[in-house]
Motif scaffolding. Structure first.
Motif, PDB file in Angstrom:
ATOM      1  N   MET A   1       0.824  -1.057  -0.130  1.00 34.70           N
ATOM      2  CA  MET A   1      -0.006   0.166  -0.098  1.00 34.70           C
ATOM      3  C   MET A   1       0.937   1.326  -0.015  1.00 34.70           C
ATOM      4  SD  MET A   1      -3.090  -1.040   2.463  1.00 34.70           S
ATOM      5  CE  MET A   1      -2.117  -1.340   3.875  1.00 34.70           C
ATOM      6  N   VAL A   2       0.575   2.106  -0.743  1.00 31.19           N
ATOM      7  CA  VAL A   2       1.119   3.562  -0.676  1.00 31.19           C
ATOM      8  C   VAL A   2       0.281   4.556  -0.083  1.00 31.19           C
ATOM      9  CG1 VAL A   2       2.048   5.190  -2.293  1.00 31.19           C
ATOM     10  CG2 VAL A   2       2.323   2.967  -2.861  1.00 31.19           C
ATOM     11  N   SER A   3       0.674   5.124   0.641  1.00 22.45           N
ATOM     12  CA  SER A   3       0.052   6.327   1.407  1.00 22.45           C
ATOM     13  C   SER A   3       0.126   7.588   0.696  1.00 22.45           C
ATOM     14  CB  SER A   3       0.398   6.348   3.001  1.00 22.45           C
ATOM     15  OG  SER A   3       1.688   7.118   2.916  1.00 22.45           O
ATOM     16  N   GLY A   4      -0.758   8.271   1.014  1.00 19.46           N
ATOM     17  CA  GLY A   4      -0.948   9.814   0.457  1.00 19.46           C
ATOM     18  C   GLY A   4       0.294  10.488   0.694  1.00 19.46           C
ATOM     19  N   ARG A   5       0.571  10.535   2.009  1.00 16.64           N
ATOM     20  CA  ARG A   5       1.760  11.150   2.663  1.00 16.64           C
ATOM     21  C   ARG A   5       3.111  10.776   1.881  1.00 16.64           C
ATOM     22  NH1 ARG A   5       1.334  11.518   8.305  1.00 16.64           N
ATOM     23  NH2 ARG A   5       0.077  13.119   8.086  1.00 16.64           N
ATOM     24  N   SER A   6       3.450   9.505   1.728  1.00 23.92           N
ATOM     25  CA  SER A   6       4.719   9.165   1.254  1.00 23.92           C
ATOM     26  C   SER A   6       4.691   9.457  -0.542  1.00 23.92           C
ATOM     27  CB  SER A   6       4.830   7.734   1.176  1.00 23.92           C
ATOM     28  OG  SER A   6       3.896   7.080   0.550  1.00 23.92           O
ATOM     29  N   LEU A   7       3.594   9.212  -1.146  1.00 25.58           N
ATOM     30  CA  LEU A   7       3.410   9.772  -2.373  1.00 25.58           C
ATOM     31  C   LEU A   7       3.594  11.312  -2.537  1.00 25.58           C
ATOM     32  CD1 LEU A   7       2.859   8.561  -5.272  1.00 25.58           C
ATOM     33  CD2 LEU A   7       0.675   8.961  -4.848  1.00 25.58           C
ATOM     34  N   GLU A   8       2.851  12.064  -1.833  1.00 23.14           N
ATOM     35  CA  GLU A   8       3.257  13.608  -1.873  1.00 23.14           C
ATOM     36  C   GLU A   8       4.610  13.852  -1.544  1.00 23.14           C
ATOM     37  OE1 GLU A   8       1.419  15.870  -2.737  1.00 23.14           O
ATOM     38  OE2 GLU A   8      -0.559  14.790  -2.958  1.00 23.14           O
ATOM     39  N   ALA A   9       5.263  13.214  -0.536  1.00 23.89           N
ATOM     40  CA  ALA A   9       6.584  13.383  -0.349  1.00 23.89           C
ATOM     41  C   ALA A   9       7.620  13.309  -1.483  1.00 23.89           C
ATOM     42  CB  ALA A   9       7.072  12.749   0.995  1.00 23.89           C
ATOM     43  N   ALA A  10       7.532  12.021  -1.796  1.00 23.95           N
ATOM     44  CA  ALA A  10       8.120  11.663  -3.185  1.00 23.95           C
ATOM     45  C   ALA A  10       8.175  12.519  -4.140  1.00 23.95           C
ATOM     46  CB  ALA A  10       7.838  10.085  -3.470  1.00 23.95           C
ATOM     47  N   THR A  11       6.965  12.862  -4.538  1.00 23.29           N
ATOM     48  CA  THR A  11       6.766  13.800  -5.711  1.00 23.29           C
ATOM     49  C   THR A  11       7.425  15.195  -5.450  1.00 23.29           C
ATOM     50  OG1 THR A  11       4.747  12.895  -6.363  1.00 23.29           O
ATOM     51  CG2 THR A  11       4.908  14.995  -7.060  1.00 23.29           C
TER      52      THR A  11
ATOM     53  N   VAL B   1      10.814  29.260  -8.115  1.00 26.15           N
ATOM     54  CA  VAL B   1       9.397  29.110  -8.297  1.00 26.15           C
ATOM     55  C   VAL B   1       9.084  27.391  -8.050  1.00 26.15           C
ATOM     56  CG1 VAL B   1       7.303  29.046  -9.408  1.00 26.15           C
ATOM     57  CG2 VAL B   1       8.843  30.995  -9.298  1.00 26.15           C
ATOM     58  N   ILE B   2       9.981  26.673  -8.762  1.00 29.69           N
ATOM     59  CA  ILE B   2       9.650  25.352  -8.563  1.00 29.69           C
ATOM     60  C   ILE B   2      10.022  24.746  -7.328  1.00 29.69           C
ATOM     61  CG2 ILE B   2      10.574  22.980  -9.328  1.00 29.69           C
ATOM     62  CD1 ILE B   2      11.037  24.292 -12.163  1.00 29.69           C
ATOM     63  N   LEU B   3      10.995  25.180  -6.721  1.00 27.89           N
ATOM     64  CA  LEU B   3      11.579  24.899  -5.247  1.00 27.89           C
ATOM     65  C   LEU B   3      10.454  25.241  -4.103  1.00 27.89           C
ATOM     66  CD1 LEU B   3      15.217  25.485  -4.937  1.00 27.89           C
ATOM     67  CD2 LEU B   3      14.013  23.209  -4.622  1.00 27.89           C
ATOM     68  N   ALA B   4       9.925  26.618  -4.368  1.00 27.21           N
ATOM     69  CA  ALA B   4       8.675  26.851  -3.545  1.00 27.21           C
ATOM     70  C   ALA B   4       7.477  26.088  -3.605  1.00 27.21           C
ATOM     71  CB  ALA B   4       8.320  28.463  -3.975  1.00 27.21           C
ATOM     72  N   GLY B   5       7.049  25.917  -4.798  1.00 27.63           N
ATOM     73  CA  GLY B   5       5.996  24.851  -5.104  1.00 27.63           C
ATOM     74  C   GLY B   5       6.344  23.376  -4.540  1.00 27.63           C
ATOM     75  N   SER B   6       7.460  22.902  -4.502  1.00 28.15           N
ATOM     76  CA  SER B   6       7.669  21.749  -4.018  1.00 28.15           C
ATOM     77  C   SER B   6       7.686  21.663  -2.619  1.00 28.15           C
ATOM     78  CB  SER B   6       8.836  21.328  -4.073  1.00 28.15           C
ATOM     79  OG  SER B   6       9.370  21.094  -5.663  1.00 28.15           O
TER      80      SER B   6
ATOM     81  N   VAL C   1       4.359  20.352   2.274  1.00 27.94           N
ATOM     82  CA  VAL C   1       3.990  20.750   3.655  1.00 27.94           C
ATOM     83  C   VAL C   1       2.272  20.308   3.447  1.00 27.94           C
ATOM     84  CG1 VAL C   1       3.150  22.599   4.840  1.00 27.94           C
ATOM     85  CG2 VAL C   1       5.472  22.451   4.248  1.00 27.94           C
ATOM     86  N   GLN C   2       1.785  20.597   2.452  1.00 28.90           N
ATOM     87  CA  GLN C   2       0.429  20.195   2.199  1.00 28.90           C
ATOM     88  C   GLN C   2       0.038  18.705   2.344  1.00 28.90           C
ATOM     89  OE1 GLN C   2      -1.119  23.266   2.989  1.00 28.90           O
ATOM     90  NE2 GLN C   2      -2.754  22.704   1.557  1.00 28.90           N
ATOM     91  N   GLY C   3       0.974  18.214   1.576  1.00 27.94           N
ATOM     92  CA  GLY C   3       0.675  16.567   1.648  1.00 27.94           C
ATOM     93  C   GLY C   3       1.033  16.160   3.076  1.00 27.94           C
ATOM     94  N   TRP C   4       1.702  16.673   3.642  1.00 26.54           N
ATOM     95  CA  TRP C   4       2.149  16.254   5.049  1.00 26.54           C
ATOM     96  C   TRP C   4       0.974  16.432   6.279  1.00 26.54           C
ATOM     97  CZ3 TRP C   4       5.816  12.750   6.443  1.00 26.54           C
ATOM     98  CH2 TRP C   4       5.927  12.705   7.676  1.00 26.54           C
ATOM     99  N   LEU C   5       0.438  17.544   5.999  1.00 25.32           N
ATOM    100  CA  LEU C   5      -0.866  18.093   6.949  1.00 25.32           C
ATOM    101  C   LEU C   5      -2.095  17.554   6.373  1.00 25.32           C
ATOM    102  CD1 LEU C   5       0.171  21.881   7.248  1.00 25.32           C
ATOM    103  CD2 LEU C   5       0.533  19.902   8.742  1.00 25.32           C
TER     104      LEU C   5
ATOM    105  N   THR D   1      10.361  16.742  -7.531  1.00 22.71           N
ATOM    106  CA  THR D   1      10.265  18.052  -8.324  1.00 22.71           C
ATOM    107  C   THR D   1      11.229  19.231  -7.482  1.00 22.71           C
ATOM    108  OG1 THR D   1       8.195  18.808  -6.714  1.00 22.71           O
ATOM    109  CG2 THR D   1       7.853  17.773  -9.029  1.00 22.71           C
ATOM    110  N   GLY D   2      11.410  19.102  -6.261  1.00 26.07           N
ATOM    111  CA  GLY D   2      12.458  19.851  -5.489  1.00 26.07           C
ATOM    112  C   GLY D   2      13.867  19.708  -5.867  1.00 26.07           C
ATOM    113  N   ALA D   3      13.859  18.469  -6.303  1.00 27.58           N
ATOM    114  CA  ALA D   3      15.512  18.316  -6.655  1.00 27.58           C
ATOM    115  C   ALA D   3      15.726  18.860  -8.257  1.00 27.58           C
ATOM    116  CB  ALA D   3      15.837  16.589  -6.856  1.00 27.58           C
ATOM    117  N   PHE D   4      14.779  18.587  -9.109  1.00 24.97           N
ATOM    118  CA  PHE D   4      14.878  19.479 -10.331  1.00 24.97           C
ATOM    119  C   PHE D   4      14.867  20.972 -10.139  1.00 24.97           C
ATOM    120  CE2 PHE D   4      12.349  21.574 -13.641  1.00 24.97           C
ATOM    121  CZ  PHE D   4      13.083  20.955 -15.028  1.00 24.97           C
ATOM    122  N   GLY D   5      14.026  21.480  -9.154  1.00 27.34           N
ATOM    123  CA  GLY D   5      14.214  23.113  -9.212  1.00 27.34           C
ATOM    124  C   GLY D   5      15.701  23.408  -8.540  1.00 27.34           C
TER     125      GLY D   5
END
Length: 155
Positions: free
Chosen positions: A1-11, A50-55, A60-64, A15-19
């Motif tokens: 099973m994949v949780s929403g929190r882990s999926l949001e964190a991975a994404t 901007v990409i880093l800020a969005g990431s 934070v949103q995915g964690w909360l 994207t943060g690494a790309f930024g």
């Protein structure tokens, strides 16, 4: 099973690494003003920020506000059936070039996933590779990767 929190964190981390990569590479090109005007790395630097800020925001949103389970094992298998062939497609482009790789990918997707007719899959695969060639090579005169196989045959 994949949780929403882990999926949001991975994404968010991807994207943060790309930024971060965009920000770091733009520093090599120079940011700010020079005697000639805006330096060439300024716009990519701002986009990277901007990409880093969005990431960070998504992290934070995915964690909360994460849902408990996003993908069940059966759904994860279906995602893998789409992701693995796409990853193989990207991986073989340097070896055989984009035209044969795209033909094999389209053929495989139509013949295996949809369980359609092999003749229809072959026609669509050849059509996709031919369309790529006509659009990019002839129309826009943009050379797409030919791979080691293309080099071997002298293309």
């Amino acid at each position: 099973m994949v949780s929403g929190r882990s999926l949001e964190a991975a994404t968010a981390l991807i994207t943060g690494a790309f930024g971060a990569a965009v920000v770091i590479s733009s520093l090599d090109n120079g940011i700010g003003w020079s005697a000639a005007g805006v330096e060439s790395g300024t716009f990519p630097f701002i986009v990277g920020l901007v990409i880093l800020a969005g990431s960070v925001f998504n992290l934070v949103q995915g964690w909360l506000h994460a849902r408990a389970v996003v993908l069940e094992p059966s759904e994860l298998k279906r995602v893998g059936m789409l992701f693995i062939p796409a990853a193989v497609f990207v991986g073989v482009i340097p070896l055989i070039g984009i035209y044969p790789a795209s033909a094999f990918y389209v053929f495989g997707a139509l013949a295996w996933h949809k369980r359609g007719s092999l003749l229809l899959a072959a026609v669509a695969a050849i059509g996709a590779a031919l369309a790529l060639y006509l659009i990019f090579e002839l129309t826009f005169q943009i050379s797409l990767p030919r791979g080691a196989l293309g080099t071997l045959f002298g293309f």
